[in-house]
Design a protein around this motif. Structure first.
Motif: not given
Length: 345
Positions: A61, A71-73, A76
């Protein structure tokens, strides 16, 4: 996922961690990739932050390179975490008072002396606030009527608060206690050169106060070591030194090394000793970067080994006032003044 993070952090650090702590830390990661700015914006103990960063990186993450990047996750996960607002007044840096308004050309004279002060050293866990922070601290005490014609005690003074107060020409007397002989000699030199009612003494606050300093002052200033015994040594001695009802103390307290659970413990200590908080200004003190950052306790834990480019360490200024006379023992304090939340010594 957030609740899992909270539980993991509680288990791995052994410190109190809340969902709100995780929210603030994730919001800071959304705002900046700079590690030091993350610490400043998070308002979460550094001991917890470094563990959170480790867990986020382990879960894919957080990406750690030159800075800390979600990160993208990770983005989110942090979607619901609010960005920390930066809406402070630029003129006073969010303090609400200006040291430039102190009488006696105090600011000009004080700034000249700060150019000659002894450097902060790790032996005494030193790190001094910016000159403007010190001047604003004294200005707030002046605004509250805690300076003029008062007897002032400063417990630990690499910030040179006692000198700034004396240079205003307002206090009746200023007494500084510090464990560092360099600070004491410097203040003695300044007092002689400026003709100030300022005296400085080498004193370890783990030792009892001499009786001549007990119930002898109207106002005290201190930036305590933030472990429970440290707060007892610095703030407890300050309370013991006050004359009684209506007298005041000014205390610095951080988020970097003090969880909100510790803040609550501190507030209970004050109430138990006849003291009430009358004002709290978060982020009031901005600290100069000290030279020994690479050897402080937290350095090995940091995922990015880069020195800060601007000040990052801050503390709140708390004003307290006595409602009565506290019943505190004037006894030696045994044990480590630091605790597990300490990171910068």
């Amino acid at each position: 996922m957030w609740e899992d993070l909270v539980q993991t952090l509680q288990e791995t650090t052994g410190l109190p961690v809340s969902r709100r702590d995780v929210e603030r830390a994730l919001g800071a990661l959304k705002a900046t990739e700079d590690l030091w700015e993350n610490i400043r914006l998070s308002r979460v103990p550094l001991r917890v932050l470094v563990e959170l960063w480790r867990v986020l990186q382990e879960k894919g993450l957080l990406r750690v390179e030159e800075g800390l990047a979600l990160t993208e996750a990770g983005r989110a996960l942090a979607q619901e975490a609010p960005l920390p607002g930066e809406a402070f007044c630029p003129a006073c840096e969010g303090r609400g008072v200006l040291g430039a308004r102190l009488p006696g050309r105090a600011r000009e004279r004080f700034l000249a002396w700060t150019q000659r002060r002894p450097p902060a050293i790790q032996d005494y866990d030193q790190g001094y606030v910016t000159p403007e922070s010190t001047l604003a601290r004294v200005a707030l005490a002046w605004a509250w009527g805690d300076l003029e014609a008062k007897e002032i005690l400063v417990l630990g003074d690499d910030d040179l608060t006692g000198l700034a107060a004396a240079l205003t020409g307002l206090p009746k007397r200023v007494v500084v206690l510090d464990a560092d002989p360099r600070i004491v000699r410097f203040l003695e030199e300044a007092a002689r050169a400026e003709g100030l009612p300022l005296e400085a003494h080498v004193h370890d606050l783990r030792e009892p106060l001499p009786e001549t300093w007990v119930h002898a002052f109207h106002t005290f200033f201190t930036d305590p070591v933030e472990g429970p015994l440290g707060l007892q040594a610095f703030v407890g001695r300050g309370l013991l030194a006050l004359k009684g009802e209506g007298c005041a103390g000014y205390v610095g307290l951080t988020h970097v090394e003090a969880s909100l659970a510790k803040w609550a413990q501190f507030q209970r200590f004050l109430l138990e000793n006849q003291a009430v908080i009358t004002e709290l200004r978060d982020g009031f003190h901005l600290y100069e970067n000290w030279d020994y950052i690479p050897s402080m306790r937290a350095w090995p834990w940091l995922p990015v080994k880069r020195l800060p480019e601007k000040p990052w360490y801050t503390s709140a200024l708390i004003r307290l006032e006595l409602l009565g006379t506290p019943s505190l023992p004037n006894e030696p304090i045994q044990g480590d003044l630091q605790d597990e939340e300490a990171t910068t010594y």
